[in-house]
Design a protein around this motif. Structure first.
Motif, PDB file in Angstrom:
ATOM      1  N   TYR A  70      -3.179   6.636  15.470  1.00 17.94           N
ATOM      2  CA  TYR A  70      -4.221   7.228  16.317  1.00 17.94           C
ATOM      3  C   TYR A  70      -5.203   6.151  16.772  1.00 17.94           C
ATOM      4  N   ASN A  71      -5.630   5.303  15.834  1.00 16.86           N
ATOM      5  CA  ASN A  71      -6.576   4.235  16.169  1.00 16.86           C
ATOM      6  C   ASN A  71      -5.937   3.199  17.087  1.00 16.86           C
ATOM      7  N   LEU A  72      -4.675   2.867  16.830  1.00 11.39           N
ATOM      8  CA  LEU A  72      -3.986   1.903  17.686  1.00 11.39           C
ATOM      9  C   LEU A  72      -3.840   2.457  19.100  1.00 11.39           C
ATOM     10  N   ASP A 105       0.825  -1.198   0.000  1.00 18.19           N
ATOM     11  CA  ASP A 105       0.000   0.000   0.000  1.00 18.19           C
ATOM     12  C   ASP A 105       0.868   1.261   0.000  1.00 18.19           C
ATOM     13  N   GLU A 106       0.421   2.291  -0.726  1.00 14.68           N
ATOM     14  CA  GLU A 106       1.209   3.528  -0.828  1.00 14.68           C
ATOM     15  C   GLU A 106       1.359   4.219   0.524  1.00 14.68           C
ATOM     16  N   HIS A 107       0.377   4.042   1.424  1.00 17.64           N
ATOM     17  CA  HIS A 107       0.492   4.656   2.748  1.00 17.64           C
ATOM     18  C   HIS A 107       1.640   4.022   3.546  1.00 17.64           C
ATOM     19  N   SER A 108       1.847   2.725   3.351  1.00 22.11           N
ATOM     20  CA  SER A 108       2.952   2.052   4.041  1.00 22.11           C
ATOM     21  C   SER A 108       4.290   2.561   3.532  1.00 22.11           C
ATOM     22  N   ALA A 160       0.225   8.649  22.234  1.00 23.97           N
ATOM     23  CA  ALA A 160       0.827   8.765  20.911  1.00 23.97           C
ATOM     24  C   ALA A 160       0.787  10.215  20.446  1.00 23.97           C
ATOM     25  N   PHE A 161       1.766  10.583  19.651  1.00 24.54           N
ATOM     26  CA  PHE A 161       1.810  11.926  19.076  1.00 24.54           C
ATOM     27  C   PHE A 161       0.506  12.235  18.342  1.00 24.54           C
ATOM     28  N   MET A 162      -0.023  11.225  17.606  1.00 21.06           N
ATOM     29  CA  MET A 162      -1.243  11.424  16.825  1.00 21.06           C
ATOM     30  C   MET A 162      -2.438  11.747  17.722  1.00 21.06           C
ATOM     31  N   LEU A 215       5.637   3.487  13.035  1.00 24.03           N
ATOM     32  CA  LEU A 215       4.175   3.523  13.009  1.00 24.03           C
ATOM     33  C   LEU A 215       3.665   4.841  13.588  1.00 24.03           C
ATOM     34  N   GLU A 216       4.456   5.454  14.486  1.00 23.80           N
ATOM     35  CA  GLU A 216       4.081   6.759  15.037  1.00 23.80           C
ATOM     36  C   GLU A 216       4.011   7.830  13.952  1.00 23.80           C
ATOM     37  N   GLN A 217       4.657   7.567  12.810  1.00 22.12           N
ATOM     38  CA  GLN A 217       4.624   8.529  11.706  1.00 22.12           C
ATOM     39  C   GLN A 217       3.351   8.396  10.874  1.00 22.12           C
ATOM     40  N   ASP A 218       2.540   7.368  11.153  1.00 21.72           N
ATOM     41  CA  ASP A 218       1.376   7.049  10.320  1.00 21.72           C
ATOM     42  C   ASP A 218       0.087   7.454  11.024  1.00 21.72           C
TER      43      ASP A 218
END
Length: 550
Positions: free
Chosen positions: A363-365, A260-263, A394-396, A356-359
């Protein structure tokens, strides 16, 4: 109007009033049928004023006729306390008579008798989305993701290079925000000139700029990055004044069309962050040994990310005990997230949390961790009234204003008392402005939640000056080998003396043996944590610990 009988609606409104150009807030008083709106919503939708009488009818008339019935059914279910998706989308008419898509997330506030009395809501206007960044005039990261998606469909191998200034906040402080914007424009202009027809330039999130190329190989990208690094160091000038600035860079080659492009985007951001924080701006190539992590590959990124999207499949929680430094009794525990899935097996959080913190999915996790940890801990808290649970924020979560309503929802759903929860600020929180962070922390405190802080150095303590911190964690990076490292010993002496005088609870972590435990007790700390008292384990195993049974 703003006082007297409207004090309650004003207090609730102030709690939720974090707005932006495309985010609005309103609070609805169900009994009085009056609502208070953020001023940006008043202006955009052409409302009669900040306070709206006959509120239900006024807003109902602005909703598209085709969406009105669904909207009213949704509100009826929410007011009745039924479980529904907290988000709803509908079209609403602005002052120009145009319908824009609005994403709404709200929470019902009840009185002591359990009767719904207020409805607080955050609205995101999805109609105000410009495809170009107004500062650099570059297409934004949404357009970049679309480009990446198209290259994937065309089965074209491409690379994405991301660059950012290592300390743009310092640039803004030294030269002002106007000069900061000019620097971004000049850097974007240089990127476009150097790219020519070899790639396309985009504005990413924050101060990040990106290049997507399907013609340059890694060696050419290295040379390209060298040119940009020399430009920001030596040739960057604003109004004839030389402004030297360091940049960091991360690159990833996208050659797997199943990913996936998001990954891919997340992996590039991780490489960029690694360049900034660990390699002093040297270009980091994802999939490279420089990341000190052989499992950090795009397949792992994609698998973990998809696990979040697919209902947290493969994730589970473990808990580590926290004991009193005075008598060794159990006083709390900290939650840690784990992930296990074939063919990767058990993967340490240190291998997936940093990127993953960059994604955005983090937020959901983060919310899943919080909700499930509170459920697991509830029984313990009911039996031990002074027991507390530590959960890293999380930062998100801190970044988004809707986390406020999410937190209230989770506390209400789980029945866990807010006073037994400590939400900890980690290193990633430093990415946020102090103004925004202070607003979020003050809200958390108003809910009764304690605020913790991971301290890694003296710079971390600056947060104590600005924020109402309840608990300081001295991390293992400082406590490890304290009997031999005199520098760390003196640092810990200073930190614990500082927190003790301010009456801030302090936890000494990383204790692995009795000798370290004895050293820790020599400092004015209240709590201790480490393998010596118990390794992280599942909640059922935690309840079997002798510490717990005592």
């Amino acid at each position: 109007m703003a006082g007297g009988s409207y004090d309650t609606i004003n207090r609730i409104f102030d709690t939720f009033a974090v707005t932006s150009r495309s985010r609005y807030v309103f609070v609805y008083d169900m009994e009085k049928n009056i609502s208070r709106w953020s001023l940006n919503a008043v202006d955009y939708f052409g409302l009669t004023g900040e306070y709206v009488y006959n509120a239900s009818t006024v807003w109902d008339n602005r909703i598209h006729p085709d969406d009105r019935e669904n909207y009213n059914e949704y509100l009826t279910a929410v007011y009745a306390g039924k479980k529904v998706n907290p988000n709803i989308e509908y079209r609403a008419k602005n002052k120009n008579g145009e319908y824009v898509v609005c994403s709404c997330r709200g929470v019902v506030i009840k009185d002591y008798a359990g009767k719904p009395v207020f409805y607080a809501c955050s609205i995101i206007n999805k109609g105000i989305v410009d495809n170009n960044d107004p500062i650099t005039l570059l297409p934004n990261h949404y357009e970049m993701l679309n480009h990446m998606r198209q290259l994937k469909l065309q089965k074209k191998i491409y690379a994405i290079l991301m660059i950012t200034f290592i300390d743009f906040g310092d640039i803004n402080r030294r030269y002002g925000y106007s000069i900061g914007n000019n620097i971004l424009r000049a850097t974007a202009k240089k990127l476009i000139a150097e790219c020519a027809d070899r790639g396309k330039v985009y504005r990413g999130e924050g101060t990040t700029l990106a290049v997507i190329t399907d013609t340059m190989d890694i060696d050419e990208i290295k040379k390209f990055y060298g040119v940009m690094r020399a430009f920001t160091r030596e040739a960057l000038a604003i109004n004839g004044k030389k402004v030297g600035a360091e940049i960091g860079g991360g690159v990833i080659l996208a050659a797997d069309f199943e990913v996936d492009e998001h990954s891919i985007y997340t992996s590039a951001k991780y490489a960029l962050e690694f360049s900034k924080t660990q390699r002093h701006g040297n270009l980091i190539i994802f999939h490279n040994d420089e990341l000190d992590n052989k499992k950090s590959n795009i397949d792992l990124v994609d698998a973990v990310r998809n696990s979040v999207i697919n209902g947290m499949d493969g994730f589970y929680l473990e808990y580590q005990p926290i004991v009193s430094s005075v008598d060794g009794r159990l006083v709390g525990m900290e939650v840690f997230v784990r992930w296990q899935k074939e063919p990767f097996g058990a993967v340490s959080p240190s291998e997936f949390v940093p990127w993953l913190e960059q994604d955005q999915v983090f937020y959901n996790l983060g919310n899943w961790i919080l909700e499930n940890a509170l459920k697991d801990c509830l029984e313990i808290r009911m039996n031990k009234k002074d027991f507390y649970l530590c959960v890293n924020l999380a930062f998100m979560q801190l970044e988004r204003s809707e986390f406020r309503t999410t937190l209230i929802d989770i506390l209400r759903k789980t029945g866990y008392p807010a006073t037994g929860l400590c939400l900890e600020l980690t290193q990633s929180s430093r990415q946020l402005s102090m103004e925004h962070l202070k607003s979020q922390v003050e809200f958390l405190k108003s809910c009764g939640v304690r605020i913790g802080l991971d301290v890694t150095d003296f710079a971390s303590l600056d947060y104590v000056r600005h924020l109402p911190i309840d608990l300081v964690n001295i991390v293992p990076a400082l406590t490890d080998g304290i009997d031999k490292n005199m520098t760390n010993k003196y640092v810990i002496e200073t930190i614990t003396s500082f927190t003790h005088r301010l009456h801030i609870r302090t936890c000494f972590t990383g204790i692995e043996d009795e000798e370290t435990a004895q050293i820790a007790r020599q400092y004015p700390v209240s709590d201790l944590m480490g393998y010596f008292y118990g390794r992280p384990c599942r909640i059922d195993d935690f309840k079997k610990l002798e510490l717990y049974r005592k």
